[in-house]
Design an enzyme around this catalytic site. Sequence first.
Site, PDB file in Angstrom:
ATOM      1  N   ASN A   1       0.877  -1.178   0.000  1.00 62.71           N
ATOM      2  CA  ASN A   1       0.000   0.000   0.000  1.00 62.71           C
ATOM      3  C   ASN A   1       0.910   1.223   0.000  1.00 62.71           C
ATOM      4  O   ASN A   1       1.517   1.539   1.016  1.00 62.71           O
ATOM      5  CB  ASN A   1      -0.894  -0.022   1.243  1.00 62.71           C
TER       6      ASN A   1
ATOM      7  N   LYS B   1       0.100   4.232  -0.221  1.00 60.68           N
ATOM      8  CA  LYS B   1      -0.536   5.433   0.363  1.00 60.68           C
ATOM      9  C   LYS B   1      -0.269   6.634  -0.556  1.00 60.68           C
ATOM     10  O   LYS B   1      -0.253   6.457  -1.771  1.00 60.68           O
ATOM     11  CB  LYS B   1      -0.038   5.642   1.802  1.00 60.68           C
TER      12      LYS B   1
ATOM     13  N   HIS C   1      -9.524   1.145   5.051  1.00 56.81           N
ATOM     14  CA  HIS C   1      -8.254   1.361   5.753  1.00 56.81           C
ATOM     15  C   HIS C   1      -8.497   2.305   6.935  1.00 56.81           C
ATOM     16  O   HIS C   1      -9.300   3.224   6.841  1.00 56.81           O
ATOM     17  CB  HIS C   1      -7.218   1.947   4.795  1.00 56.81           C
TER      18      HIS C   1
ATOM     19  N   GLU D   1      -6.868   4.701   7.970  1.00 52.23           N
ATOM     20  CA  GLU D   1      -6.642   6.122   7.644  1.00 52.23           C
ATOM     21  C   GLU D   1      -7.869   6.731   6.979  1.00 52.23           C
ATOM     22  O   GLU D   1      -8.084   7.941   7.052  1.00 52.23           O
ATOM     23  CB  GLU D   1      -5.380   6.255   6.774  1.00 52.23           C
TER      24      GLU D   1
ATOM     25  N   GLU E   1      -5.085  -4.774  10.690  1.00 53.12           N
ATOM     26  CA  GLU E   1      -4.076  -3.734  10.852  1.00 53.12           C
ATOM     27  C   GLU E   1      -4.348  -2.973  12.146  1.00 53.12           C
ATOM     28  O   GLU E   1      -5.156  -2.030  12.152  1.00 53.12           O
ATOM     29  CB  GLU E   1      -4.122  -2.751   9.680  1.00 53.12           C
TER      30      GLU E   1
ATOM     31  N   GLY F   1       2.782   2.473  10.768  1.00 55.74           N
ATOM     32  CA  GLY F   1       3.748   3.557  10.619  1.00 55.74           C
ATOM     33  C   GLY F   1       4.481   3.925  11.893  1.00 55.74           C
ATOM     34  O   GLY F   1       5.146   4.958  11.950  1.00 55.74           O
TER      35      GLY F   1
ATOM     36  N   SER G   1       3.631  -1.941  10.279  1.00 58.29           N
ATOM     37  CA  SER G   1       5.084  -1.993  10.514  1.00 58.29           C
ATOM     38  C   SER G   1       5.720  -3.329  10.123  1.00 58.29           C
ATOM     39  O   SER G   1       6.671  -3.770  10.771  1.00 58.29           O
ATOM     40  CB  SER G   1       5.413  -1.639  11.967  1.00 58.29           C
TER      41      SER G   1
HETATM   42  P1  13P Z   1       3.178   0.549   7.551  1.00 51.89           P
HETATM   43  O1  13P Z   1       3.664  -0.752   6.975  1.00 51.89           O
HETATM   44  O2  13P Z   1       3.906   1.737   6.992  1.00 51.89           O
HETATM   45  O3  13P Z   1       3.117   0.504   9.039  1.00 51.89           O
HETATM   46  O4  13P Z   1       1.667   0.728   7.043  1.00 51.89           O
HETATM   47  C1  13P Z   1       0.778  -0.326   7.197  1.00 51.89           C
HETATM   48  C2  13P Z   1      -0.464  -0.021   6.451  1.00 51.89           C
HETATM   49  O5  13P Z   1      -1.237   0.840   6.844  1.00 51.89           O
HETATM   50  C3  13P Z   1      -0.710  -0.764   5.207  1.00 51.89           C
HETATM   51  O6  13P Z   1      -2.013  -0.577   4.749  1.00 51.89           O
END
Ligand code: 13P
Length: 248
Positions: A11, A13, A95, A97, A165, A171, A210
């Site tokens: 992903n 982002k 997601h 976010e 997640e 992150g 992560s």
């Molecule tokens: P990270 O791997 O950067 O922690 O992000 C995970 C994520 O949100 C994947 O959708």
Amino acid sequence: MNALRPMIIGNWKMHGDTAALAEALEVAAGITGAAIRVGICPPATLVHRMAQDVAGTKLEVGGQDCRAESSGAYTGDISAPMLRDAGGSLVILGHSERRSGYGETDALVSTKVEAAFAAGLEPIVCVGETLQQREAGQALDVVRGQILGSLPDTIVGKPLAVAYEPVWAIGTGLTPTVPEVEAVHVSIRGVLVEKFGQDGARIPILYGGSVKPSNAAELLAAREVGGALVGGASLKSADFLKIIQSVA
Ligand code: 13P
């Protein structure tokens, strides 16, 4: 790793421009075996170009969200048929976010899953608790509610993945311990089988938050972990390929 074909999905982002397409080509060149499914979900601006660039390889391409409607006066949004038309085959939905930043509810995510199915896209539906919810001992209940609310009854027979997640692991460099991951994944499997019977037993449950080359092998070997949804470590092909190679 369980018997399902593992999926490792990147992903990106809101990262990446046309220069970053070279990373996708390197990933595509590094995944010639058929044992694992690998995909990248770049920003919407890159979906079409990436899908064209990697056509004929095993790398799958997808979007990071779609609207439930197919078209209309929805400035700034893109629809599932548009992603499909651009060459996408996957779409990340729900997601955290988007749940936190745009107020997306389980019910909305469920309508997006229906839209994805109708367009021929494979949704990857994200769930996960916040740190506050985990500390209050609510992680399993929160995730159960998200699964039941975000997956429509129509999933039967359709391609679909779920991604666990934990919000506090995204992150941050923090990850749950393997027993903590297993407890949630086993619980998710139970909810999926309870709701969808044998179809629920075949849904891959990815772990995200992560994931990096140094921890991928142990996370991917955990019970009921059917792959990974990778953010930051999917941006560079060298790191992403190391994660892909960690699948036992
Ligand atoms: P990270 O791997 O950067 O922690 O992000 C995970 C994520 O949100 C994947 O959708």
